[in-house]
Scaffold this motif. Sequence first.
Motif, PDB file in Angstrom:
ATOM      1  N   GLU A  52       0.822  -1.205   0.000  1.00 21.20           N
ATOM      2  CA  GLU A  52       0.000   0.000   0.000  1.00 21.20           C
ATOM      3  C   GLU A  52       0.858   1.258   0.000  1.00 21.20           C
ATOM      4  N   SER A  53       1.936   1.247   0.751  1.00 23.20           N
ATOM      5  CA  SER A  53       2.802   2.427   0.861  1.00 23.20           C
ATOM      6  C   SER A  53       3.512   2.762  -0.451  1.00 23.20           C
ATOM      7  N   GLU A  54       3.593   1.804  -1.346  1.00 24.42           N
ATOM      8  CA  GLU A  54       4.274   2.020  -2.625  1.00 24.42           C
ATOM      9  C   GLU A  54       3.349   2.596  -3.692  1.00 24.42           C
ATOM     10  N   PHE A  55       2.058   2.502  -3.459  1.00 21.22           N
ATOM     11  CA  PHE A  55       1.082   2.805  -4.503  1.00 21.22           C
ATOM     12  C   PHE A  55       1.187   4.236  -5.031  1.00 21.22           C
ATOM     13  N   PHE A  56       0.995   5.211  -4.182  1.00 25.05           N
ATOM     14  CA  PHE A  56       0.974   6.600  -4.652  1.00 25.05           C
ATOM     15  C   PHE A  56       2.306   7.065  -5.247  1.00 25.05           C
ATOM     16  N   PRO A  57       3.454   6.706  -4.643  1.00 24.38           N
ATOM     17  CA  PRO A  57       4.718   7.102  -5.275  1.00 24.38           C
ATOM     18  C   PRO A  57       4.870   6.565  -6.700  1.00 24.38           C
ATOM     19  N   ILE A  58       4.404   5.343  -6.929  1.00 21.70           N
ATOM     20  CA  ILE A  58       4.519   4.773  -8.273  1.00 21.70           C
ATOM     21  C   ILE A  58       3.522   5.421  -9.224  1.00 21.70           C
ATOM     22  N   VAL A  59       2.262   5.477  -8.808  1.00 14.82           N
ATOM     23  CA  VAL A  59       1.202   5.983  -9.685  1.00 14.82           C
ATOM     24  C   VAL A  59       1.431   7.439 -10.086  1.00 14.82           C
ATOM     25  N   THR A  60       1.954   8.238  -9.160  1.00 12.96           N
ATOM     26  CA  THR A  60       2.163   9.662  -9.459  1.00 12.96           C
ATOM     27  C   THR A  60       3.452   9.937 -10.230  1.00 12.96           C
ATOM     28  N   SER A  61       4.292   8.939 -10.351  1.00 11.99           N
ATOM     29  CA  SER A  61       5.560   9.133 -11.068  1.00 11.99           C
ATOM     30  C   SER A  61       5.547   8.534 -12.473  1.00 11.99           C
ATOM     31  N   LYS A  62       4.478   7.831 -12.819  1.00 10.17           N
ATOM     32  CA  LYS A  62       4.374   7.186 -14.123  1.00 10.17           C
ATOM     33  C   LYS A  62       3.243   7.808 -14.932  1.00 10.17           C
ATOM     34  N   LYS A  63       3.430   7.824 -16.248  1.00 10.13           N
ATOM     35  CA  LYS A  63       2.372   8.377 -17.106  1.00 10.13           C
ATOM     36  C   LYS A  63       1.162   7.454 -17.131  1.00 10.13           C
ATOM     37  N   TRP A  64       1.391   6.168 -17.413  1.00 11.18           N
ATOM     38  CA  TRP A  64       0.287   5.206 -17.536  1.00 11.18           C
ATOM     39  C   TRP A  64       0.449   4.089 -16.522  1.00 11.18           C
ATOM     40  N   VAL A  65      -0.608   3.804 -15.785  1.00 11.09           N
ATOM     41  CA  VAL A  65      -0.600   2.714 -14.804  1.00 11.09           C
ATOM     42  C   VAL A  65      -1.926   1.955 -14.870  1.00 11.09           C
ATOM     43  N   ILE A  66      -1.823   0.641 -14.803  1.00 10.35           N
ATOM     44  CA  ILE A  66      -3.002  -0.206 -14.612  1.00 10.35           C
ATOM     45  C   ILE A  66      -2.809  -0.938 -13.294  1.00 10.35           C
ATOM     46  N   ALA A  67      -3.751  -0.770 -12.382  1.00 17.05           N
ATOM     47  CA  ALA A  67      -3.651  -1.381 -11.055  1.00 17.05           C
ATOM     48  C   ALA A  67      -4.815  -2.341 -10.839  1.00 17.05           C
ATOM     49  N   SER A  68      -4.485  -3.572 -10.506  1.00 13.00           N
ATOM     50  CA  SER A  68      -5.497  -4.595 -10.222  1.00 13.00           C
ATOM     51  C   SER A  68      -5.556  -4.828  -8.716  1.00 13.00           C
ATOM     52  N   PHE A  69      -6.767  -4.783  -8.175  1.00 14.66           N
ATOM     53  CA  PHE A  69      -6.973  -5.088  -6.758  1.00 14.66           C
ATOM     54  C   PHE A  69      -7.593  -6.480  -6.680  1.00 14.66           C
ATOM     55  N   TYR A  70      -7.021  -7.330  -5.833  1.00 15.28           N
ATOM     56  CA  TYR A  70      -7.409  -8.736  -5.850  1.00 15.28           C
ATOM     57  C   TYR A  70      -7.510  -9.336  -4.450  1.00 15.28           C
ATOM     58  N   HIS A  71      -8.141 -10.514  -4.409  1.00 14.65           N
ATOM     59  CA  HIS A  71      -8.139 -11.358  -3.210  1.00 14.65           C
ATOM     60  C   HIS A  71      -7.646 -12.732  -3.643  1.00 14.65           C
ATOM     61  N   HIS A  72      -6.751 -13.297  -2.870  1.00 18.66           N
ATOM     62  CA  HIS A  72      -6.095 -14.545  -3.296  1.00 18.66           C
ATOM     63  C   HIS A  72      -7.049 -15.737  -3.406  1.00 18.66           C
ATOM     64  N   GLN A  73      -8.246 -15.633  -2.843  1.00 17.82           N
ATOM     65  CA  GLN A  73      -9.196 -16.733  -2.933  1.00 17.82           C
ATOM     66  C   GLN A  73     -10.159 -16.601  -4.116  1.00 17.82           C
ATOM     67  N   PHE A  74     -10.069 -15.513  -4.835  1.00 18.55           N
ATOM     68  CA  PHE A  74     -10.981 -15.278  -5.960  1.00 18.55           C
ATOM     69  C   PHE A  74     -10.332 -15.755  -7.262  1.00 18.55           C
ATOM     70  N   SER A  75     -10.944 -16.751  -7.895  1.00 13.11           N
ATOM     71  CA  SER A  75     -10.360 -17.344  -9.107  1.00 13.11           C
ATOM     72  C   SER A  75     -10.299 -16.347 -10.257  1.00 13.11           C
ATOM     73  N   ARG A  76     -11.273 -15.465 -10.329  1.00 12.39           N
ATOM     74  CA  ARG A  76     -11.270 -14.500 -11.435  1.00 12.39           C
ATOM     75  C   ARG A  76     -10.125 -13.498 -11.318  1.00 12.39           C
TER      76      ARG A  76
END
Length: 213
Positions: A52-76
């Motif tokens: 979580e602590s890495e999210f904003f520094p990365i997203v604000t320093s890159k032009k294009w970002v795709i971020a997936s939020f997941y749960h390890h028990q969800f097959s999809r």
Amino acid sequence: MADSSDFKEGAGVIDDELLSIRQRRLEFLKKKREENLRALAEGGGVLKDILESEFFPIVTSKKWVIASFYHHQFSRCSILHDHLTKLAAKYPAITFLKMDVEKCPFLVTKLKIRILPVMLFFKNGINTGRCVGFEEFGNKDDFPTILIEEKMEKEGMIVLDESAVEAATAPKDTSSKTLGSSLHSTTLSSKQSEIQKMREKIMQEEDDDDIFG
């Protein structure tokens, strides 16, 4: 008086213009491939699992970002990550991230994550869109990766090769004199439409010259 040698037949003019536009676009795509190779050499091309602590520094320093939020028990979520892993390798200049929702409660609340899987699209740190579940992909587990690429193109992240151009400009069967005039007119109309579409694509690309960067 001007003779016929002073003029080009309409189809010839359109063919020349279409060829010129396609050449410009090929040069543009070549440049973007070179940018992708540089990004790959710099460590891009992978789907990164981050804190979580890495999210904003990365997203604000890159032009294009795709971020997936997941749960390890969800097959999809796993299915989606298989696609994103392929896309990360194909488009290394785009940053692909994944985050375990159990480990990022602040972001889950901040970004209003309620249904999984979910993909968020960012441009220069600003959230521009999202895909919730598989609804945009036919709500099927076996959807093709190209459907995500089409979404990426709508977000302005990539430019897909227009295979339809080949079909639209392919020679038609004009052996029948009865149908010849009609087919010729249809071919010209198709090419004119294709030229307009490609002009618009070129303008979009040149307005955002670092589309992959």
